[in-house]
Each structure stands twice: as C-alpha cells, then as structure tokens.
Motif scaffolding. Sequence first.
Motif, short mmCIF file in Angstrom:
data_model
loop_
_atom_site.label_atom_id
_atom_site.label_comp_id
_atom_site.label_asym_id
_atom_site.label_seq_id
_atom_site.Cartn_x
_atom_site.Cartn_y
_atom_site.Cartn_z
N LEU A 189 0.83 -1.21 0.00
CA LEU A 189 0.00 0.00 0.00
C LEU A 189 0.86 1.26 0.00
CD1 LEU A 189 -2.80 -1.10 2.50
CD2 LEU A 189 -3.11 -0.60 0.07
N LEU A 190 1.96 1.24 0.74
CA LEU A 190 2.86 2.40 0.73
C LEU A 190 3.53 2.56 -0.63
CD1 LEU A 190 4.55 1.97 4.24
CD2 LEU A 190 3.03 3.84 3.55
N LYS A 191 3.78 1.46 -1.30
CA LYS A 191 4.48 1.48 -2.60
C LYS A 191 3.53 1.83 -3.75
CE LYS A 191 7.38 -1.52 -5.57
NZ LYS A 191 8.60 -0.69 -5.60
N TYR A 192 2.32 1.27 -3.72
CA TYR A 192 1.42 1.39 -4.87
C TYR A 192 0.13 2.15 -4.59
CZ TYR A 192 4.29 -2.53 -6.61
OH TYR A 192 5.33 -3.34 -7.00
N GLY A 193 -0.18 2.40 -3.32
CA GLY A 193 -1.52 2.83 -2.96
C GLY A 193 -1.90 4.25 -3.29
N PHE A 246 -6.82 3.83 6.86
CA PHE A 246 -5.63 3.77 6.02
C PHE A 246 -5.98 3.66 4.54
CE2 PHE A 246 -3.28 1.48 9.72
CZ PHE A 246 -3.10 2.69 10.35
N THR A 247 -7.13 3.06 4.24
CA THR A 247 -7.55 2.87 2.85
C THR A 247 -9.02 3.24 2.70
OG1 THR A 247 -8.02 0.52 3.31
CG2 THR A 247 -5.91 1.04 2.25
N GLU A 248 -9.40 3.52 1.48
CA GLU A 248 -10.80 3.73 1.12
C GLU A 248 -11.11 2.76 -0.01
OE1 GLU A 248 -10.93 7.84 0.08
OE2 GLU A 248 -11.11 8.52 2.15
N THR A 249 -12.00 1.80 0.26
CA THR A 249 -12.25 0.70 -0.67
C THR A 249 -13.70 0.69 -1.10
OG1 THR A 249 -10.62 -0.57 0.61
CG2 THR A 249 -11.95 -1.79 -0.98
N THR A 250 -13.94 0.53 -2.39
CA THR A 250 -15.31 0.43 -2.87
C THR A 250 -15.90 -0.91 -2.47
OG1 THR A 250 -14.59 -0.48 -5.01
CG2 THR A 250 -14.81 1.93 -4.85
N ASN A 251 -17.21 -0.98 -2.45
CA ASN A 251 -17.88 -2.21 -2.03
C ASN A 251 -19.00 -2.54 -3.00
OD1 ASN A 251 -18.79 -4.43 -0.64
ND2 ASN A 251 -19.27 -3.36 1.26
N ASN A 252 -18.60 -2.99 -4.18
CA ASN A 252 -19.55 -3.36 -5.21
C ASN A 252 -19.93 -4.83 -5.08
OD1 ASN A 252 -19.45 -0.77 -6.57
ND2 ASN A 252 -17.40 -1.37 -7.25
N ARG A 253 -20.94 -5.21 -5.80
CA ARG A 253 -21.43 -6.59 -5.72
C ARG A 253 -20.37 -7.57 -6.22
NH1 ARG A 253 -27.03 -8.85 -8.56
NH2 ARG A 253 -26.84 -11.02 -7.83
N HIS A 254 -19.65 -7.20 -7.25
CA HIS A 254 -18.65 -8.08 -7.83
C HIS A 254 -17.27 -7.67 -7.33
CE1 HIS A 254 -21.67 -9.82 -10.42
NE2 HIS A 254 -22.02 -8.60 -10.81
N SER A 255 -16.65 -8.53 -6.54
CA SER A 255 -15.38 -8.20 -5.90
C SER A 255 -14.30 -7.80 -6.89
CB SER A 255 -14.89 -9.39 -5.06
OG SER A 255 -15.74 -9.60 -3.96
N GLU A 256 -14.28 -8.46 -8.04
CA GLU A 256 -13.22 -8.20 -9.00
C GLU A 256 -13.29 -6.79 -9.58
OE1 GLU A 256 -16.19 -11.05 -11.08
OE2 GLU A 256 -15.53 -10.54 -9.06
N ASN A 258 -13.93 -4.11 -7.51
CA ASN A 258 -13.66 -3.17 -6.43
C ASN A 258 -12.25 -2.59 -6.53
OD1 ASN A 258 -16.12 -3.15 -5.00
ND2 ASN A 258 -15.66 -5.16 -4.15
N THR A 259 -12.13 -1.36 -6.06
CA THR A 259 -10.84 -0.68 -6.06
C THR A 259 -10.55 -0.13 -4.67
OG1 THR A 259 -11.84 1.45 -6.69
CG2 THR A 259 -11.08 0.00 -8.48
N THR A 260 -9.29 0.18 -4.42
CA THR A 260 -8.90 0.76 -3.15
C THR A 260 -7.77 1.75 -3.38
OG1 THR A 260 -8.41 0.25 -0.83
CG2 THR A 260 -7.14 -0.93 -2.50
N LYS A 261 -7.61 2.63 -2.41
CA LYS A 261 -6.56 3.64 -2.48
C LYS A 261 -6.18 4.02 -1.06
CE LYS A 261 -5.60 8.17 -4.57
NZ LYS A 261 -6.18 9.30 -5.35
N THR A 262 -4.90 4.27 -0.83
CA THR A 262 -4.48 4.68 0.50
C THR A 262 -4.87 6.14 0.75
OG1 THR A 262 -2.30 5.35 -0.28
CG2 THR A 262 -2.51 3.11 0.57
#
Length: 277
Positions: A189-193, A246-256, A258-262
């Motif tokens: 997360l620190l490297k890519y988030g 630490f992160t903000e993650t979407t919560n859609n019906r289909h997991s694949e 979903n996105t996240t960002k630090t």
Amino acid sequence: MIIDPNDLSEFDDTPDENLLGLSYRDLLALQIFPFAQTSPLKIRKHIPVEVLDKLLFFRLCEDLLTIVAREKSLKLTPKGNLPLKFVRELYENGAIPDEAIELGISKSFRENEIISIYAARQVCTLAGLIKKRNNALSPTIKGQKLRTDRSALFAKILYAHVWHFDTWQFDGYPDRATGMGNHIIWYMLLKYGQEERTTMFYADNYLSFFPELIEAFGNDYATPIIQFLRCFEVRVFYRFNDWWGFTETTNNRHSEANTTKTTSLLPAVLEFARHGS
C-alpha cells in the motif's frame, strides 16, 4: 535454525523485483519480526494529534478505554458483554459505521452484533490495556499509563490488532486463509496505494508471496481465486485498513470490480525504510 531478530545481516539484502522490490531480508523481517529494530517497516514515533484524531479504530479503542476508566469497574451482562448503554455511547461517539444500523435494518446495540466494537474490546484486552475479572472490566496499570501518551498507545493498539487479533472470527471463510501478512500488505500500500487500484491487484501480488493460501478454497460457488479475493477484501480492507482509515475501498457486488486507495493517514503513521538507509 534460530534467527536473531536484532541481527539479520547474514540474509541477502538485495532488492528483488520478483519480491516487489523487497529483499529476502526485508521479507523475513516483515513476516516474522514486524516492527523489530531490523524490520524496514516502522511505526512513526511522534504522530500529530490531528492524525490520531482521524484514525477511526484507534479513536474507538480510546473511547472504550475512557469509559472503562470512568466506570473503574464496568460490570458486564450475565453473558459477559458490554451493557447496551455503553455500546450505544461508543457507537454514537462516532465509531465505525455499522451497515445494518446505518441502513435501518437493525436497531440492536448488542456488543457482539457490532463487530468493530466487539473487536475493539478484544484488541484492548490483547494489548494489556484492560482486564476482565469477576465479570467486570477495569483498566490495567499499563492502560492507565499509556493513555497519557497517545502515540505510544496507538502503537500498542495497532500492534495488538495486526499481530494478535484473529480477523477470521467474524466471517465464514476458512480460518487463517489470508495468513499473517498484513505487514507485507502495508508495504504494498505504501508502494502502490497512491494510485487507485483494484483489490485484485493486491490479492494477486499477495498470493505471489503465499501461493499455498489458495488451497483453502474450493469450487463450490465461485472459482478459488474469486473466493480468496472476497475473503481478502473483507479481512484486509473492509474490516482492517478501512476501519483504521488507512484505505478507502469500494464495495460493489462483484469483488473483482472493487478498487482501493491509501489515504494520507497510512504514510503519516508508517514508513518503510531499510536499515541504514
């Protein structure tokens, strides 16, 4: 072979792109000796008040400690739970939102039904900040002392949550199916988030370190990789890093999908710095 956590000099410290830029020494330290002197992952010693105030799970734990200290001996229900009035107080103080309550599906303020509050009590106990005796909670000497040093209290709570707490107790996925690699996830997360990425990106890279974890999942209702991803999302993002802020993650019906960002909070409390760098 006995490994000295304070001396990993015999292990290769050359960054390896196959390990996402980690060296074997980094990987060993992150897996076995998180936050030790030899670990490249550090909790910052002095964290600004304005950052601590935004860490939701930390604030929840602080509020619980405040209530226990105020009551001196907080009597639990016959089943050993926090009385409803204290659970409600914790929730209304701005605790982590509970989906069922926020959507009006539930009006229950039972401790064991609001998992963030239930988890906070467990983590504070594991951290040695509160104790249960004769079906009542009271602060420990350590807990009383650490309340005066919020940065040290934060480090103690974060360590207990990531290292001693069983994240798998709140879901129906196989026990330990995501291993004990939160420290490696923090590195990722620190490297890519800073850039919004799919949760699958992190799950795939995590499996490259621990490919055996996929074996816990079968083909009953989805492919093993999708089952792992859903488990990974719940345990790593929704009920851990999102809880902390630490992160903000979407919560859609289909997991694949979903996105996240630090958020700015993660680098404000954690840093990755190789020994001697």
